[in-house]
Design a protein around this motif. Sequence first.
Motif, PDB file in Angstrom:
ATOM      1  N   ARG A   5       2.135  -0.220  11.596  1.00  0.00           N
ATOM      2  CA  ARG A   5       3.567   0.086  11.556  1.00  0.00           C
ATOM      3  C   ARG A   5       4.085   0.103  10.105  1.00  0.00           C
ATOM      4  O   ARG A   5       4.895   0.941   9.726  1.00  0.00           O
ATOM      5  N   TRP A   6       3.595  -0.813   9.281  1.00  0.00           N
ATOM      6  CA  TRP A   6       4.010  -0.846   7.876  1.00  0.00           C
ATOM      7  C   TRP A   6       3.501   0.390   7.133  1.00  0.00           C
ATOM      8  O   TRP A   6       4.231   0.978   6.330  1.00  0.00           O
ATOM      9  N   LEU A   7       2.259   0.777   7.387  1.00  0.00           N
ATOM     10  CA  LEU A   7       1.707   1.977   6.737  1.00  0.00           C
ATOM     11  C   LEU A   7       2.522   3.212   7.080  1.00  0.00           C
ATOM     12  O   LEU A   7       2.744   4.085   6.239  1.00  0.00           O
ATOM     13  N   TRP A   8       2.974   3.301   8.321  1.00  0.00           N
ATOM     14  CA  TRP A   8       3.819   4.404   8.752  1.00  0.00           C
ATOM     15  C   TRP A   8       5.192   4.323   8.073  1.00  0.00           C
ATOM     16  O   TRP A   8       5.693   5.319   7.560  1.00  0.00           O
ATOM     17  N   ALA A   9       5.783   3.125   8.029  1.00  0.00           N
ATOM     18  CA  ALA A   9       7.104   2.945   7.421  1.00  0.00           C
ATOM     19  C   ALA A   9       7.060   3.199   5.918  1.00  0.00           C
ATOM     20  O   ALA A   9       8.018   3.705   5.333  1.00  0.00           O
ATOM     21  N   ALA A  10       5.933   2.873   5.266  1.00  0.00           N
ATOM     22  CA  ALA A  10       5.792   3.076   3.822  1.00  0.00           C
ATOM     23  C   ALA A  10       5.379   4.516   3.493  1.00  0.00           C
ATOM     24  O   ALA A  10       5.144   4.843   2.335  1.00  0.00           O
ATOM     25  N   ARG A  11       5.254   5.354   4.518  1.00  0.00           N
ATOM     26  CA  ARG A  11       4.968   6.783   4.388  1.00  0.00           C
ATOM     27  C   ARG A  11       3.589   7.107   3.828  1.00  0.00           C
ATOM     28  O   ARG A  11       3.399   8.107   3.154  1.00  0.00           O
ATOM     29  N   PHE A  12       2.613   6.270   4.116  1.00  0.00           N
ATOM     30  CA  PHE A  12       1.243   6.612   3.769  1.00  0.00           C
ATOM     31  C   PHE A  12       0.666   7.569   4.806  1.00  0.00           C
ATOM     32  O   PHE A  12      -0.237   8.339   4.516  1.00  0.00           O
ATOM     33  N   PHE A  13       1.190   7.504   6.049  1.00  0.00           N
ATOM     34  CA  PHE A  13       0.744   8.379   7.127  1.00  0.00           C
ATOM     35  C   PHE A  13       1.953   8.927   7.861  1.00  0.00           C
ATOM     36  O   PHE A  13       2.972   8.255   7.976  1.00  0.00           O
ATOM     37  N   LYS A  14       1.838  10.151   8.390  1.00  0.00           N
ATOM     38  CA  LYS A  14       2.964  10.802   9.046  1.00  0.00           C
ATOM     39  C   LYS A  14       3.332  10.163  10.379  1.00  0.00           C
ATOM     40  O   LYS A  14       4.494  10.142  10.762  1.00  0.00           O
ATOM     41  N   THR A  15       2.323   9.698  11.102  1.00  0.00           N
ATOM     42  CA  THR A  15       2.591   9.082  12.395  1.00  0.00           C
ATOM     43  C   THR A  15       1.915   7.718  12.463  1.00  0.00           C
ATOM     44  O   THR A  15       0.982   7.437  11.720  1.00  0.00           O
ATOM     45  N   ARG A  16       2.391   6.915  13.409  1.00  0.00           N
ATOM     46  CA  ARG A  16       1.794   5.601  13.580  1.00  0.00           C
ATOM     47  C   ARG A  16       0.383   5.706  14.137  1.00  0.00           C
ATOM     48  O   ARG A  16      -0.496   4.920  13.803  1.00  0.00           O
ATOM     49  N   SER A  17       0.145   6.705  14.960  1.00  0.00           N
ATOM     50  CA  SER A  17      -1.202   6.861  15.514  1.00  0.00           C
ATOM     51  C   SER A  17      -2.198   7.263  14.426  1.00  0.00           C
ATOM     52  O   SER A  17      -3.351   6.825  14.447  1.00  0.00           O
ATOM     53  N   LEU A  18      -1.769   8.059  13.438  1.00  0.00           N
ATOM     54  CA  LEU A  18      -2.650   8.381  12.311  1.00  0.00           C
ATOM     55  C   LEU A  18      -2.946   7.134  11.486  1.00  0.00           C
ATOM     56  O   LEU A  18      -4.069   6.931  11.028  1.00  0.00           O
ATOM     57  N   ALA A  19      -1.939   6.302  11.310  1.00  0.00           N
ATOM     58  CA  ALA A  19      -2.135   5.044  10.587  1.00  0.00           C
ATOM     59  C   ALA A  19      -3.098   4.149  11.352  1.00  0.00           C
ATOM     60  O   ALA A  19      -3.997   3.529  10.763  1.00  0.00           O
ATOM     61  N   GLN A  20      -2.958   4.115  12.662  1.00  0.00           N
ATOM     62  CA  GLN A  20      -3.827   3.288  13.500  1.00  0.00           C
ATOM     63  C   GLN A  20      -5.272   3.791  13.422  1.00  0.00           C
ATOM     64  O   GLN A  20      -6.207   2.999  13.297  1.00  0.00           O
ATOM     65  N   GLN A  21      -5.463   5.104  13.465  1.00  0.00           N
ATOM     66  CA  GLN A  21      -6.804   5.682  13.359  1.00  0.00           C
ATOM     67  C   GLN A  21      -7.432   5.377  12.010  1.00  0.00           C
ATOM     68  O   GLN A  21      -8.634   5.122  11.918  1.00  0.00           O
ATOM     69  N   ALA A  22      -6.639   5.424  10.958  1.00  0.00           N
ATOM     70  CA  ALA A  22      -7.156   5.139   9.615  1.00  0.00           C
ATOM     71  C   ALA A  22      -7.618   3.687   9.511  1.00  0.00           C
ATOM     72  O   ALA A  22      -8.666   3.404   8.935  1.00  0.00           O
ATOM     73  N   VAL A  23      -6.848   2.775  10.082  1.00  0.00           N
ATOM     74  CA  VAL A  23      -7.210   1.357  10.024  1.00  0.00           C
ATOM     75  C   VAL A  23      -8.485   1.111  10.826  1.00  0.00           C
ATOM     76  O   VAL A  23      -9.417   0.471  10.348  1.00  0.00           O
ATOM     77  N   THR A  24      -8.555   1.636  12.052  1.00  0.00           N
ATOM     78  CA  THR A  24      -9.746   1.418  12.876  1.00  0.00           C
ATOM     79  C   THR A  24     -10.952   2.165  12.325  1.00  0.00           C
ATOM     80  O   THR A  24     -12.086   1.752  12.553  1.00  0.00           O
TER      81      THR A  24
END
Length: 127
Positions: A5-24
């Motif tokens: 959620r922080w990665l999405w809010a900090a605009r590193f990724f366009k969506t939260r699911s993209l941020a989640q995929q990057a972390v996993t």
Amino acid sequence: MRLDRWLWAARFFKTRSLAQQAVTGGKVHLDGQRVKAGHTLRVGARLQIRRGFEQFEVVVLALSETRSSASVAQTLYQETEASRRQREHEAELRKTNAAAMPYSDGKPDKRQRRQLQQFRQHQSDHE
């Protein structure tokens, strides 16, 4: 606060699911360790983030549950100076390498086909 959620809010990724995929997928490390997307993030944590060709090393300055403008998002973290220099250097290398590559639309035109035929004929004559 959740890492994805922080990665999405900090605009590193366009969506939260993209941020989640990057972390996993192992593209995001927290203090040098792989973590899960739901890991709790705290102020002062050091993140290493890979996004395409870019690699960021940032320190978390603030937490935010909501995504807002880019100027506000940049106040959530501070990129290390070494990371910034490395990213700029690699971008410059990519730019110079792209300029050095010959441009090709794929298929050779009539002139280029003739040059290829002459080259191949010349090669076969010398064998």
